[in-house]
Design an enzyme around this catalytic site. Structure first.
Site, mmCIF file in Angstrom:
data_model
loop_
_atom_site.group_PDB
_atom_site.id
_atom_site.type_symbol
_atom_site.label_atom_id
_atom_site.label_comp_id
_atom_site.label_asym_id
_atom_site.label_seq_id
_atom_site.Cartn_x
_atom_site.Cartn_y
_atom_site.Cartn_z
ATOM 1 N N HIS A 123 1.769 4.264 -3.012
ATOM 2 C CA HIS A 123 1.670 5.735 -2.949
ATOM 3 C C HIS A 123 2.833 6.358 -3.726
ATOM 4 O O HIS A 123 2.688 7.421 -4.342
ATOM 5 C CB HIS A 123 1.695 6.229 -1.501
ATOM 6 C CG HIS A 123 0.366 6.158 -0.816
ATOM 7 N ND1 HIS A 123 -0.778 6.694 -1.354
ATOM 8 C CD2 HIS A 123 0.002 5.614 0.383
ATOM 9 C CE1 HIS A 123 -1.798 6.486 -0.516
ATOM 10 N NE2 HIS A 123 -1.353 5.830 0.532
ATOM 11 N N GLU A 152 -5.787 7.089 -2.218
ATOM 12 C CA GLU A 152 -5.932 6.013 -1.232
ATOM 13 C C GLU A 152 -6.456 4.729 -1.892
ATOM 14 O O GLU A 152 -5.996 3.628 -1.597
ATOM 15 C CB GLU A 152 -6.902 6.444 -0.129
ATOM 16 C CG GLU A 152 -6.228 7.096 1.035
ATOM 17 C CD GLU A 152 -5.093 6.250 1.589
ATOM 18 O OE1 GLU A 152 -5.298 5.042 1.827
ATOM 19 O OE2 GLU A 152 -3.999 6.785 1.774
ATOM 20 N N TYR A 184 -3.673 14.931 -2.526
ATOM 21 C CA TYR A 184 -4.131 14.154 -1.365
ATOM 22 C C TYR A 184 -5.222 14.921 -0.631
ATOM 23 O O TYR A 184 -5.072 15.303 0.534
ATOM 24 C CB TYR A 184 -2.941 13.857 -0.463
ATOM 25 C CG TYR A 184 -3.122 12.617 0.374
ATOM 26 C CD1 TYR A 184 -3.305 11.379 -0.223
ATOM 27 C CD2 TYR A 184 -3.101 12.674 1.755
ATOM 28 C CE1 TYR A 184 -3.469 10.239 0.534
ATOM 29 C CE2 TYR A 184 -3.264 11.542 2.528
ATOM 30 C CZ TYR A 184 -3.445 10.328 1.904
ATOM 31 O OH TYR A 184 -3.606 9.192 2.659
ATOM 32 N N ASP A 192 -10.155 14.275 7.755
ATOM 33 C CA ASP A 192 -9.379 13.347 6.931
ATOM 34 C C ASP A 192 -9.161 13.921 5.519
ATOM 35 O O ASP A 192 -9.384 13.222 4.517
ATOM 36 C CB ASP A 192 -10.106 11.985 6.900
ATOM 37 C CG ASP A 192 -9.353 10.894 6.159
ATOM 38 O OD1 ASP A 192 -8.106 10.941 6.133
ATOM 39 O OD2 ASP A 192 -10.021 10.000 5.603
ATOM 40 N N HIS A 243 0.842 -1.203 0.000
ATOM 41 C CA HIS A 243 0.000 0.000 0.000
ATOM 42 C C HIS A 243 0.879 1.256 0.000
ATOM 43 O O HIS A 243 0.659 2.184 -0.771
ATOM 44 C CB HIS A 243 -0.912 -0.018 1.237
ATOM 45 C CG HIS A 243 -1.758 1.211 1.400
ATOM 46 N ND1 HIS A 243 -3.105 1.234 1.152
ATOM 47 C CD2 HIS A 243 -1.444 2.475 1.799
ATOM 48 C CE1 HIS A 243 -3.581 2.447 1.373
ATOM 49 N NE2 HIS A 243 -2.592 3.220 1.778
ATOM 50 N N GLU A 244 1.889 1.266 0.865
ATOM 51 C CA GLU A 244 2.726 2.463 0.997
ATOM 52 C C GLU A 244 3.606 2.665 -0.236
ATOM 53 O O GLU A 244 3.744 3.783 -0.725
ATOM 54 C CB GLU A 244 3.564 2.387 2.270
ATOM 55 C CG GLU A 244 2.747 2.446 3.553
ATOM 56 C CD GLU A 244 1.900 3.704 3.686
ATOM 57 O OE1 GLU A 244 2.340 4.764 3.219
ATOM 58 O OE2 GLU A 244 0.788 3.622 4.232
ATOM 59 N N HIS A 255 -9.545 8.730 3.296
ATOM 60 C CA HIS A 255 -9.624 7.312 3.682
ATOM 61 C C HIS A 255 -11.074 6.861 3.846
ATOM 62 O O HIS A 255 -11.337 5.730 4.243
ATOM 63 C CB HIS A 255 -8.907 7.044 5.004
ATOM 64 C CG HIS A 255 -7.439 7.284 4.987
ATOM 65 N ND1 HIS A 255 -6.883 8.504 5.317
ATOM 66 C CD2 HIS A 255 -6.397 6.467 4.678
ATOM 67 C CE1 HIS A 255 -5.558 8.416 5.227
ATOM 68 N NE2 HIS A 255 -5.239 7.200 4.838
HETATM 69 ZN ZN ZN Z 1 -2.586 5.262 2.180
#
Ligand code: ZN
Length: 345
Positions: A167, A187, A178, A260, A163-164, A265
């Site tokens: 990005h 996301e 973002y 957020d 996941h990271e 998210h």
């Molecule tokens: Zn993320």
């Protein structure tokens, strides 16, 4: 308009805020440290021009650093590419998982690391004390150990690593802001690659996968919970520590508040559910090929309706190239329709 850079922490701010509210001290500290890291990110301003001029390397090398439980990155090089296991489980796991991600990018997506030029993968483990998060901050990844009760070490999950690092791929392709819908798409793409790479490595198909995000890092206090469900957004957790999963599964329940970064998210649940529906019809790897093709065509301020257009078009082009099955275009269109997209205002 300011460009909202992704200081992409794995655990959403709202979750840590709920933990701080019920008195979990390490959650409070984790929020503070994430803010410091965000400032560092803004100050560092990754120079994309340097990357553009960079020479292409054949293969990305992994470099795992031990932060020695300080709040500094790259304290001591613990394992470089090709070196034997160290015996430190976190160092060795992150080394293995980063290799899984690099190999998936290369074999399945034909992508040469994060920047498609063989950029090295820099990974920091044992960051801070009881730090409850992992993050990508523009040119490297960092993992906390967790507190051992609510979250265990963030290195324990291939999905977190994938996941990271995804990005990073987004940063070098669509570079989705973002914030608001473009942020929710940012996301979403990370959840897509996180889940796809996990399924690929575990040799699972869409029907066998759990479609949960973050379940592997739950400690004994929360075992069995997760942070998100791509199959059934809104059902990932409901308890007095984390609160209740706020993700919508349909545009009818779209979150229009300001938390957020305007729900990056939260509203990601809507395209996540659409991806799940497509993957169950044509297989996760084929669905991921379509999404990856689209990510390279999207732009930083793209909204949900833009993503639907581009993803449908990618499905059509890949069908023509015989890389995905006939009927994929219609499956993608139907899946988005099921979650209320495109949204007519
Ligand atoms: Zn993320």
């Amino acid at each position: 308009m300011a460009h909202y850079k992704c200081n992409c922490t794995f655990v959403p701010p709202r979750v840590l805020e709920n933990l701080a509210r019920v008195g979990v001290g390490s959650a409070r500290l984790s929020i503070q440290q994430s803010n410091i890291s965000r400032k560092k990110r803004a100050a560092k301003e990754i120079d994309m021009k340097a990357f553009i001029g960079a020479k292409t390397k054949a293969k990305a090398k992994r470099k795992v650093y031990d932060c020695k439980n300080t709040w500094e990155q790259r304290v001591k090089l613990a394992r470089a590419e090709g070196k034997p296991a160290t015996g430190d489980e976190d160092v060795d796991l992150v080394y293995k998982y980063a290799g899984n991600v690099r190999d998936y990018f290369s074999k399945v997506l034909k992508r040469n690391s994060i920047d498609n030029k063989g950029m090295d993968l820099i990974l920091n483990v044992h960051f801070g004390q009881d730090y409850m998060n992992a993050f990508w901050d523009g040119d490297e990844m960092t993992f906390g150990d967790g507190d051992g009760e609510i979250f265990i070490s963030f290195t324990k999950s291939l999905e977190v690593v994938a996941h990271e690092l995804a990005h990073g791929v987004t940063q070098f392709t669509a570079d989705l802001e973002y914030f608001s819908q473009s942020g929710a798409l940012n996301e979403h793409f990370s959840d897509v690659f996180g889940s796809a790479i996990t399924q690929h490595v575990l040799k699972q198909d869409a029907g066998q996968a759990d479609w949960l995000v973050g379940d592997e890092i739950m400690g004994p206090d929360l075992y069995g919970e997760s942070l998100r469900s791509m199959q059934a957004p809104g059902t990932a957790y409901d308890n007095n520590l984390l609160g209740k999963d706020p993700q919508p599964a349909h545009m009818n329940d779209y979150y229009a508040g300001s938390d957020d970064n305007q729900g990056v998210h939260i509203n990601s649940g809507i395209p996540n559910r659409a991806f799940y529906l497509v993957a169950t019809e044509i297989g996760t790897d084929k669905a991921t090929l379509i999404w990856y093709h689209a990510l390279q065509k999207l732009w930083s301020t793209a909204k949900f309706n833009d993503a639907v257009d581009v993803i449908v078009n990618s499905a059509r082009l890949l069908t023509q190239k015989k890389q995905v099955p006939v009927g994929s275009t219609q499956q993608v269109r139907a899946a988005f329709r099921d979650v209320g997209l495109p949204h007519l205002t």
